[in-house]
Design an enzyme around this catalytic site. Structure first.
Site, PDB file in Angstrom:
ATOM      1  N   MET A 179       3.881 -13.951  -1.960  1.00 57.98           N
ATOM      2  CA  MET A 179       3.098 -14.367  -2.691  1.00 57.98           C
ATOM      3  C   MET A 179       1.876 -15.203  -3.150  1.00 57.98           C
ATOM      4  O   MET A 179       1.758 -16.126  -2.347  1.00 57.98           O
ATOM      5  CB  MET A 179       4.549 -15.540  -3.653  1.00 57.98           C
ATOM      6  CG  MET A 179       5.456 -14.944  -4.159  1.00 57.98           C
ATOM      7  SD  MET A 179       5.244 -13.452  -4.958  1.00 57.98           S
ATOM      8  CE  MET A 179       5.164 -14.579  -6.828  1.00 57.98           C
ATOM      9  N   ASN A 183      -2.470 -12.014  -2.864  1.00 56.90           N
ATOM     10  CA  ASN A 183      -3.253 -12.737  -3.739  1.00 56.90           C
ATOM     11  C   ASN A 183      -3.976 -14.021  -4.966  1.00 56.90           C
ATOM     12  O   ASN A 183      -2.188 -13.941  -4.456  1.00 56.90           O
ATOM     13  CB  ASN A 183      -3.497 -11.545  -5.296  1.00 56.90           C
ATOM     14  CG  ASN A 183      -3.403  -9.878  -4.447  1.00 56.90           C
ATOM     15  OD1 ASN A 183      -5.037  -9.784  -4.087  1.00 56.90           O
ATOM     16  ND2 ASN A 183      -2.849  -8.944  -4.880  1.00 56.90           N
ATOM     17  N   LYS A 186      -3.926  -5.801 -14.384  1.00 58.41           N
ATOM     18  CA  LYS A 186      -3.072  -5.873 -13.396  1.00 58.41           C
ATOM     19  C   LYS A 186      -2.231  -5.338 -14.662  1.00 58.41           C
ATOM     20  O   LYS A 186      -2.207  -5.967 -15.668  1.00 58.41           O
ATOM     21  CB  LYS A 186      -3.240  -6.988 -12.436  1.00 58.41           C
ATOM     22  CG  LYS A 186      -2.172  -7.325 -11.624  1.00 58.41           C
ATOM     23  CD  LYS A 186      -2.826  -6.150 -10.230  1.00 58.41           C
ATOM     24  CE  LYS A 186      -1.405  -6.391  -9.851  1.00 58.41           C
ATOM     25  NZ  LYS A 186      -2.267  -6.651  -7.728  1.00 58.41           N
ATOM     26  N   ALA A 209       5.127  -5.542   2.693  1.00 64.33           N
ATOM     27  CA  ALA A 209       4.566  -4.099   2.845  1.00 64.33           C
ATOM     28  C   ALA A 209       2.825  -4.300   3.828  1.00 64.33           C
ATOM     29  O   ALA A 209       2.213  -3.213   4.159  1.00 64.33           O
ATOM     30  CB  ALA A 209       3.593  -2.966   1.385  1.00 64.33           C
TER      31      ALA A 209
HETATM   32  N1  PHE Z   1      -1.963  -3.400  -5.581  1.00 67.59           N
HETATM   33  C1  PHE Z   1      -3.423  -3.753  -4.148  1.00 67.59           C
HETATM   34  C2  PHE Z   1      -4.272  -5.078  -4.637  1.00 67.59           C
HETATM   35  O1  PHE Z   1      -3.599  -5.703  -5.552  1.00 67.59           O
HETATM   36  C3  PHE Z   1      -4.758  -2.998  -5.327  1.00 67.59           C
HETATM   37  C4  PHE Z   1      -4.221  -1.650  -6.026  1.00 67.59           C
HETATM   38  C5  PHE Z   1      -5.132  -0.897  -7.601  1.00 67.59           C
HETATM   39  C6  PHE Z   1      -3.503  -0.665  -5.098  1.00 67.59           C
HETATM   40  C7  PHE Z   1      -5.017   0.215  -7.404  1.00 67.59           C
HETATM   41  C8  PHE Z   1      -4.220   0.755  -5.191  1.00 67.59           C
HETATM   42  C9  PHE Z   1      -4.182   1.337  -6.472  1.00 67.59           C
HETATM   43  O2  PHE Z   1      -5.029  -5.031  -4.195  1.00 67.59           O
END
Ligand code: PHE
Length: 456
Positions: A330, A352, A170, A270
């Site tokens: 969050m 997440n 990440k 989103a």
């Molecule tokens: N941001 C997305 C998530 O937290 C993951 C993602 C990675 C989306 C790469 C698009 C491209 O799950």
């Protein structure tokens, strides 16, 4: 900011552009290095035009080895920071973090790497996949690091669960807001992204249009733009979470339909916004929504004047009873202390790392506490993964990306796959969280021997 931003200060004062820590969970070894790799006057907006991510960018570059970096921490009296980072890497079995810093723009780019094993033989530039998220400078650095590492770990598991050949990482960007017209700052981010060998998609703190600007000027290692073949990834993610909620309802109540059920959605961003749209259009449930931003709440109410929607204040969310709670804001909102007061049958959302934990073992322990209270919860990476699935479809197929194939993939993983996870876990008397981890961990940490019932 000396105390709260120690890495930023260290890199500024030593004139470092790069700092990296690698960790090998098999041996426990940790290795630091650092460098001065570009001069302060870099024309970042010309990235990919006059230079690439492999160019020599400094008049006289300097590099520092492990001992020299340790000495930098020692000399500043910030060894506890180094120790804390190493402790986090060990707890999460991470591969490391690469920090890139452009002090003239006051941006730190962190590539938080969890595992690469699933990606090293995929034959592509990117070997890992993970979102790019921004934290404002007011957030203490350690919080940014913890967030990035936890999200990176989740990404390894998401990618494995989605059966896509990429490791997990990440990216966290620690900086003030970056306008989409600021090509100097964006060029710097694109340079760091390409150098880090992952593909990404805009996450919190960035707009989907970031992807379009990157494609126009700098790199294709990003997906999910408004102009991209599949559009922003929040929409497919919401669909996957919606299917997972229905699978949870089927498991819990014997009926996947949510009619008459109270569903509380925290966060109308989103993913949360399109999730509420699906719930309203397809389920006729009793919806409760909450967001710190009142305008987005109003937008939902205006769009569906006939729907049964109650607005809950952000502070009251965890005290509001509902059959289903879908956290879509969050992470880290549920720790040991909150569990006794939660009044839900099911917690399934898109946020997440909903549980406040730094390792999979801590997460498994908290999930057990929820189960003991009769709450059906499953770690999110099993079902909030359609974003990266969309990213994969776009990254690997470009303009040929196909929505039909993506949605069939989502139905398989987030619908059928989730129900299977819940049933199998139930059969083995485990929480769905523990079962999911046990099933996938041996693919990410190949030396761990899975228990016999997991081998199928
Ligand atoms: N941001 C997305 C998530 O937290 C993951 C993602 C990675 C989306 C790469 C698009 C491209 O799950």
């Amino acid at each position: 900011m000396k105390k709260t931003h120690p890495i930023r200060e260290l890199m500024n004062e030593e004139g470092l552009t790069s700092l990296s820590v690698s960790h090998d969970w098999r041996t426990g070894r940790v290795c630091w290095r650092a460098g001065y790799e570009w001069d302060g006057s870099m024309p970042w907006s010309a990235y990919q035009k006059t230079f690439t991510f492999e160019s020599c960018l400094a008049e006289s570059p300097r590099f520092y080895g492990h001992e020299a970096v340790l000495e930098m921490f020692r000399a500043r009296g910030i060894e506890p920071v180094r120790e804390k980072i190493e402790e986090l890497l060990k707890a999460g079995r991470h591969q490391g973090i690469d920090f890139y810093r452009e002090s003239s723009l006051d941006i730190t780019f962190m590539n938080n790497m969890h595992a690469n094993i699933l990606g090293i033989k995929n034959g592509r530039h990117a070997i890992r996949a993970g979102g790019i998220r921004r934290h404002p400078l007011s957030d203490p650095e350690l919080e940014v690091i913890v967030d990035g590492l936890n999200l990176a770990r989740a990404m390894s598991f998401k990618n494995a669960a989605a059966e896509i050949p990429f490791g997990g990482c990440k990216c966290t960007v620690h900086s003030e807001e970056i306008p989409l017209t600021d090509l100097a700052r964006l060029g710097f981010l694109a340079y760091c992204l390409d150098r880090s060998r992952f593909f990404t998609g805009p996450d919190m703190g960035f707009l989907p249009e970031l992807s379009d600007v990157f494609h126009d000027h700098f790199t294709d290692n990003i997906t999910g733009g408004k102009k991209g073949p599949l559009g922003p990834t929040g929409t497919p993610t919401a669909y996957g979470v919606y299917l997972a909620i229905k699978a949870a309802a089927e498991f819990r109540y014997g009926d996947a339909h949510l009619r008459g059920k109270k569903v509380l959605v925290q966060g109308l961003g989103a993913v949360g916004f399109p999730l509420t749209e699906l719930l309203i259009k397809k389920e006729r449930c009793s919806l409760m929504v909450s967001d710190v931003d009142e305008t987005v709440v109003k937008r939902l109410l205006d769009a569906f004047p006939e729907a049964d929607i109650t607005v809950v204040s952000p502070e009251a969310v965890l005290d509001t009873p509902a059959e289903i709670f879908a956290p879509c804001a969050m992470g880290g909102i549920i720790s040991e202390a909150e569990i006794p007061r939660l009044q839900y049958d099911i917690i399934f959302g898109s946020a997440n790392n909903v549980l406040a934990a730094h390792s999979q073992e801590e997460e498994i322990a908290l999930a057990k506490r929820l189960a003991a209270r009769g709450i059906l919860y499953q770690v999110e990476w099993v079902h909030n993964i359609a974003g990266v699935m969309a990213g994969y479809e776009e990254y690997t197929r470009g303009k040929e990306a196909d929505r039909k194939r993506l949605y069939a993939h989502i139905e398989r993983v987030c619908g059928e796959g989730v129900l299977r996870n819940l049933k199998e876990a139930g059969r083995l008397g485990m929480t769905p969280t523990e079962y999911a981890y046990r099933k996938i961990e041996s693919r990410i940490y190949p030396d761990l021997t899975p228990s016999p019932e997991m081998v199928r």
